[in-house]
Design an enzyme around this catalytic site. Structure first.
Site, PDB file in Angstrom:
ATOM      1  N   GLY A   1       1.118  27.846  48.088  1.00 50.70           N
ATOM      2  CA  GLY A   1       1.946  28.117  47.028  1.00 50.70           C
ATOM      3  C   GLY A   1       2.726  29.271  46.853  1.00 50.70           C
ATOM      4  N   THR A   2       2.229  30.402  47.244  1.00 51.22           N
ATOM      5  CA  THR A   2       2.739  31.815  47.278  1.00 51.22           C
ATOM      6  C   THR A   2       3.776  31.823  48.163  1.00 51.22           C
ATOM      7  OG1 THR A   2       0.410  32.561  46.552  1.00 51.22           O
ATOM      8  CG2 THR A   2       2.164  34.150  47.289  1.00 51.22           C
TER       9      THR A   2
ATOM     10  N   ASN B   1      -1.339  27.389  35.062  1.00 50.41           N
ATOM     11  CA  ASN B   1      -2.518  27.292  35.603  1.00 50.41           C
ATOM     12  C   ASN B   1      -3.500  27.805  34.852  1.00 50.41           C
ATOM     13  OD1 ASN B   1      -0.599  29.564  36.388  1.00 50.41           O
ATOM     14  ND2 ASN B   1      -2.493  30.651  36.698  1.00 50.41           N
TER      15      ASN B   1
ATOM     16  N   GLN C   1      -0.100  23.339  40.186  1.00 53.09           N
ATOM     17  CA  GLN C   1      -1.360  22.897  39.387  1.00 53.09           C
ATOM     18  C   GLN C   1      -0.968  21.396  38.913  1.00 53.09           C
ATOM     19  OE1 GLN C   1      -4.330  24.055  38.925  1.00 53.09           O
ATOM     20  NE2 GLN C   1      -3.867  25.863  39.694  1.00 53.09           N
TER      21      GLN C   1
ATOM     22  N   SER D   1       0.731  23.257  46.871  1.00 48.20           N
ATOM     23  CA  SER D   1      -0.540  24.080  47.685  1.00 48.20           C
ATOM     24  C   SER D   1      -1.465  23.024  47.802  1.00 48.20           C
ATOM     25  CB  SER D   1      -0.977  25.131  46.872  1.00 48.20           C
ATOM     26  OG  SER D   1      -2.106  25.626  47.448  1.00 48.20           O
TER      27      SER D   1
ATOM     28  N   CYS E   1      -6.362  35.003  40.583  1.00 50.03           N
ATOM     29  CA  CYS E   1      -5.722  36.015  41.068  1.00 50.03           C
ATOM     30  C   CYS E   1      -5.551  37.318  40.379  1.00 50.03           C
ATOM     31  CB  CYS E   1      -4.233  35.476  41.309  1.00 50.03           C
ATOM     32  SG  CYS E   1      -4.179  33.788  42.164  1.00 50.03           S
TER      33      CYS E   1
END
Ligand code: PLP
Length: 385
Positions: A69-70, A147, A175, A195, A321
């Site tokens: 995802g990042t 999220n 998400q 993701s 995170c």
């Protein structure tokens, strides 16, 4: 252990592991090689690409494979910015750091970034969004579902506004994928991040959907894999697993959603009725079915998580995170929560392996530990615990 942190990551499905094993063992070819080993690896990637595309109603050619995802979010934001079509981006104040950080980076480079406010339920202000659009706006990026609190944004409406103004629309759907049916064509999405590890696939792999006709610039240059948009030998094993996770998410979507709803509605009902001075955060209807997020007044969320862990329950205050940076939740801050409400929050997110018995056990433990923590709370007298 009872695992109720499925928004942070999920257990890898056995069928996903089975799909991956051959690419660790006998099928170790480089997908760019011409020989049989290479062709087998390449076929695995194309099969996975099709399965990922099918989950969101896209075409295989529109799927760019990434490390998660990042990277998908960074590729969308920088990839559009590098096209030099404008120097203004609109996003929201409750995005994941994987959106906010690339935006802040561009801000330092002279881009103008608008961070849309949200209401107390975490919904973006669509009218304000409209008022912020300028001739220089090249991208609108708004997350599908949050999220921390699980609120779902009006994605179709925002996509329409973007298109009326000829602006590219990206959504971080990390998400939401697998929790709500998503069809990129019905919703009018141009770019969408996924993701694997949030849908019972392996970590370190994901995808960016790129609508046909939308141009983005590559961030990683080299051998020209992924149509030149992301060079580097493909992570064949993880991609194969991710593909299987998408296939299972699609096949089991209705059943999973029903399962998530059953568990979370039981959890919410019991917690709100059996633990006083507790609220459910996020929009009560427009939310992903696997998310619950509570504030227990007078309790420190971190203490609560430690106590739950001692009682064999894995939970979270919000974004895994942010824990590393010890920041107070920017999401709850943007929703107008007081410091006390923010510190008293707990996220419980269910997954495919959770059971009703686990929910009952969790509520029993929560009742006990919240009472213990309130007995020594600095707010004890204020609330008369
Ligand atoms: C909304 C959202 N976006 C992006 C990410 C980052 O995804 P990944 O862990 O695959 O890099 C996460 C992970 O928690 C997330 O919840």
């Amino acid at each position: 252990m009872i695992y109720l942190d499925n928004a942070a990551s999920t257990p890898v499905h056995q069928k996903v592991i089975d799909e991956m094993i051959p690419y660790f063992k006998e099928q170790y070819g480089n997908p760019s090689s011409i020989h049989k080993f290479g062709r087998t690896a390449n076929t695995a990637i194309q099969t996975a690409r099709k399965r990922i595309a099918d989950l969101i109603g896209a075409d295989s050619k529109e799927i760019l494979l990434t490390s998660g995802g990042t990277e998908s979010n960074n590729t969308a934001i920088h990839g559009i910015a590098l096209q030099n079509k404008g120097r203004h981006i609109i996003t929201s104040s409750i995005e994941h750091d994987a959106i906010l950080e690339p935006c802040r980076h561009l801000e330092k480079e002279g881009y103008q970034i608008t961070y849309l406010p949200v209401d107390k339920d975490g919904l973006v202000d669509v009218d304000y969004l409209k008022s912020q659009i300028s001739k220089d706006t090249c991208l609108i990026t708004i997350m599908f579902a949050n999220n921390e609190v699980g609120t779902i944004q009006p994605i179709k409406e925002i996509a329409e506004i973007a298109h009326r103004n000829k602006i590219v629309f990206h959504t971080d759907a990390v998400q939401a994928v697998g929790k709500v049916p998503i069809n990129v064509n019905d919703l009018g999405i141009d770019l969408l991040s996924i993701s694997s590890h949030k849908i019972n696939g392996p970590k370190g792999v994901g995808a960016l959907y790129i609508r046909k006709g939308v141009n983005i610039s590559p961030l990683i240059l080299g051998g020209g894999q992924e149509n030149g948009l992301r060079s580097g030998t493909e992570n064949v094993t993880s991609i194969a697993g991710f593909g299987m996770a998408c296939k299972l998410a699609k096949e089991n979507m209705d059943q999973n959603i029903k399962h998530f709803k059953n568990l979370t509605s039981w959890l919410v009902t019991r917690i709100l009725s059996e633990i006083p001075m507790t609220t459910l955060n996020g929009h009560h209807q427009k939310r992903i079915p696997n998310n619950t997020h509570f504030t227990f007044l007078g309790v420190n969320g971190e203490d609560l998580i430690i106590k739950l862990d001692e009682n064999k329950i894995a939970a979270s205050t919000g974004s895994a995170c942010s824990v590393r940076t010890q920041k107070a939740s920017h999401v709850l801050g943007a929703m107008g929560f007081s410091h006390e409400q923010i510190t008293g929050s707990l996220r419980l997110t269910v997954g495919i392996t959770n059971t009703e018995e686990e929910i009952d056990q969790t509520v029993e433990v929560l009742k006990k530990v919240v009472q213990e923590l309130r007995a020594v709370s600095p707010y004890k007298n204020k609330y008369n615990f």
